[in-house]
Design an enzyme around this catalytic site. Sequence first.
Site, PDB file in Angstrom:
ATOM      1  CG  ASN A  45      35.538  16.472  49.270  1.00 52.21           C
ATOM      2  OD1 ASN A  45      36.314  17.289  49.766  1.00 52.21           O
ATOM      3  ND2 ASN A  45      35.602  16.099  47.999  1.00 52.21           N
ATOM      4  CD1 TRP A  46      32.956  19.486  54.592  1.00 52.59           C
ATOM      5  CD2 TRP A  46      34.119  20.773  56.014  1.00 52.59           C
ATOM      6  NE1 TRP A  46      32.428  19.303  55.846  1.00 52.59           N
ATOM      7  CE2 TRP A  46      33.128  20.086  56.732  1.00 52.59           C
ATOM      8  CE3 TRP A  46      34.978  21.636  56.702  1.00 52.59           C
ATOM      9  CZ2 TRP A  46      32.965  20.236  58.118  1.00 52.59           C
ATOM     10  CZ3 TRP A  46      34.828  21.785  58.068  1.00 52.59           C
ATOM     11  CH2 TRP A  46      33.823  21.097  58.776  1.00 52.59           C
ATOM     12  CE  LYS A  47      33.783  18.460  46.006  1.00 53.70           C
ATOM     13  NZ  LYS A  47      33.179  18.358  44.682  1.00 53.70           N
ATOM     14  CG  HIS A  68      37.601  14.187  44.527  1.00 56.41           C
ATOM     15  ND1 HIS A  68      37.343  15.143  43.572  1.00 56.41           N
ATOM     16  CD2 HIS A  68      36.449  14.015  45.209  1.00 56.41           C
ATOM     17  CE1 HIS A  68      36.075  15.533  43.687  1.00 56.41           C
ATOM     18  NE2 HIS A  68      35.516  14.858  44.667  1.00 56.41           N
ATOM     19  CD  GLU A 102      36.175  18.569  42.679  1.00 56.28           C
ATOM     20  OE1 GLU A 102      36.669  18.852  43.781  1.00 56.28           O
ATOM     21  OE2 GLU A 102      34.944  18.451  42.496  1.00 56.28           O
ATOM     22  CD  GLU A 149      32.955  11.366  44.749  1.00 56.25           C
ATOM     23  OE1 GLU A 149      32.118  11.901  45.493  1.00 56.25           O
ATOM     24  OE2 GLU A 149      34.075  11.850  44.525  1.00 56.25           O
ATOM     25  N   GLY A 190      28.824  18.042  41.744  1.00 61.45           N
ATOM     26  CA  GLY A 190      28.618  19.484  41.779  1.00 61.45           C
ATOM     27  C   GLY A 190      27.664  19.990  40.711  1.00 61.45           C
ATOM     28  CB  SER A 205      24.380  15.954  42.816  1.00 60.28           C
ATOM     29  OG  SER A 205      25.174  16.814  42.014  1.00 60.28           O
ATOM     30  N   GLY A 209      29.726  16.407  48.789  1.00 59.28           N
ATOM     31  CA  GLY A 209      30.438  17.671  48.634  1.00 59.28           C
ATOM     32  C   GLY A 209      29.588  18.820  49.123  1.00 59.28           C
ATOM     33  N   GLY A 210      28.948  19.524  48.183  1.00 60.65           N
ATOM     34  CA  GLY A 210      28.195  20.740  48.475  1.00 60.65           C
ATOM     35  C   GLY A 210      27.281  20.648  49.694  1.00 60.65           C
TER      36      GLY A 210
HETATM   37  P1  PGA Z   1      28.988  17.083  45.319  1.00 58.36           P
HETATM   38  O1  PGA Z   1      30.522  16.572  45.402  1.00 58.36           O
HETATM   39  O2  PGA Z   1      28.246  16.380  46.413  1.00 58.36           O
HETATM   40  O3  PGA Z   1      29.071  18.571  45.531  1.00 58.36           O
HETATM   41  O4  PGA Z   1      28.493  16.711  43.967  1.00 58.36           O
HETATM   42  C1  PGA Z   1      30.814  15.238  45.670  1.00 58.36           C
HETATM   43  C2  PGA Z   1      32.308  15.030  45.669  1.00 58.36           C
HETATM   44  O5  PGA Z   1      32.993  15.638  44.857  1.00 58.36           O
HETATM   45  O6  PGA Z   1      32.852  14.265  46.500  1.00 58.36           O
END
Ligand code: PGA
Length: 255
Positions: free
Chosen positions: A10-12, A100, A102, A172, A178, A217, A238-239
Amino acid sequence: MTRKDFIAGNWKMHATHLEAIQMVQKLGYRLEEADYDRVDVVVCPPFTALRSVQTVIEADYLPIQLGAQNVHFEEKGAYTGEISPGMLAKLGVGYVIVGHSERRHVFGEDDATVAKKLRAVLAAGMTPILAVGETLEEREADATEDVIGRQLDAGLRGLDTDVVAGLVVAYEPVWAIGTGRTATNEQAAEAIGFLRERIRASFGDAADATRILYGGSVNPGNIAGLMAKRDIDGALVGGASLDPDSFASIVRYWV
Ligand code: PGA
């Protein structure tokens, strides 16, 4: 029942379309045929990069699959700034993340909205990745199962069992996203085991086919321990998905 591993990046809100082209090309160089046999590999770039990434995937015959991070539930109309399921499907998008944390916490999406989006994704012939997860306060108040159970039920209510079997769910925990603070393998497996039994209660054996991911993470150092848990079928990353080297090592977690 064997569930194929599933690892999605997930590149956000990262990467211009030009950067995205490079990222997916680099990822393609680092993965081999046998990796894709074992793992469904999905990247979810921002909307503005979907077309470019799709073009690279097609031109280079990459078995990387395309996902989107969000969608609107209506097919068309006066919804300034929104993107419809049909628009995504036409771009070759196979998966769409709905719910998600966010989207839920920064943009105020509630369970009802997430459920509408999930159904709209299905109606357009794509597969939803339904994300659920508790906040730190909720975990500390021992409300994890209440929260993720409610989010799951709201998303799945009324679906056919064969549809549920094809779904992807992502656990999640909000406190792990993050933050560098991953859930322990046991915490992740416990929550995911709970979700699978919750699916079984309403949809029976479909629960053995639904893929349930962990997210929060995930990195090349912790993926193997998570994947060793029987109920954990993959990861939403994500990251660490922004760097093709690190994402490729996550995909090849057994190496
Ligand atoms: P993260 O994000 O790996 O940066 O913690 C995961 C996500 O939000 O899908």
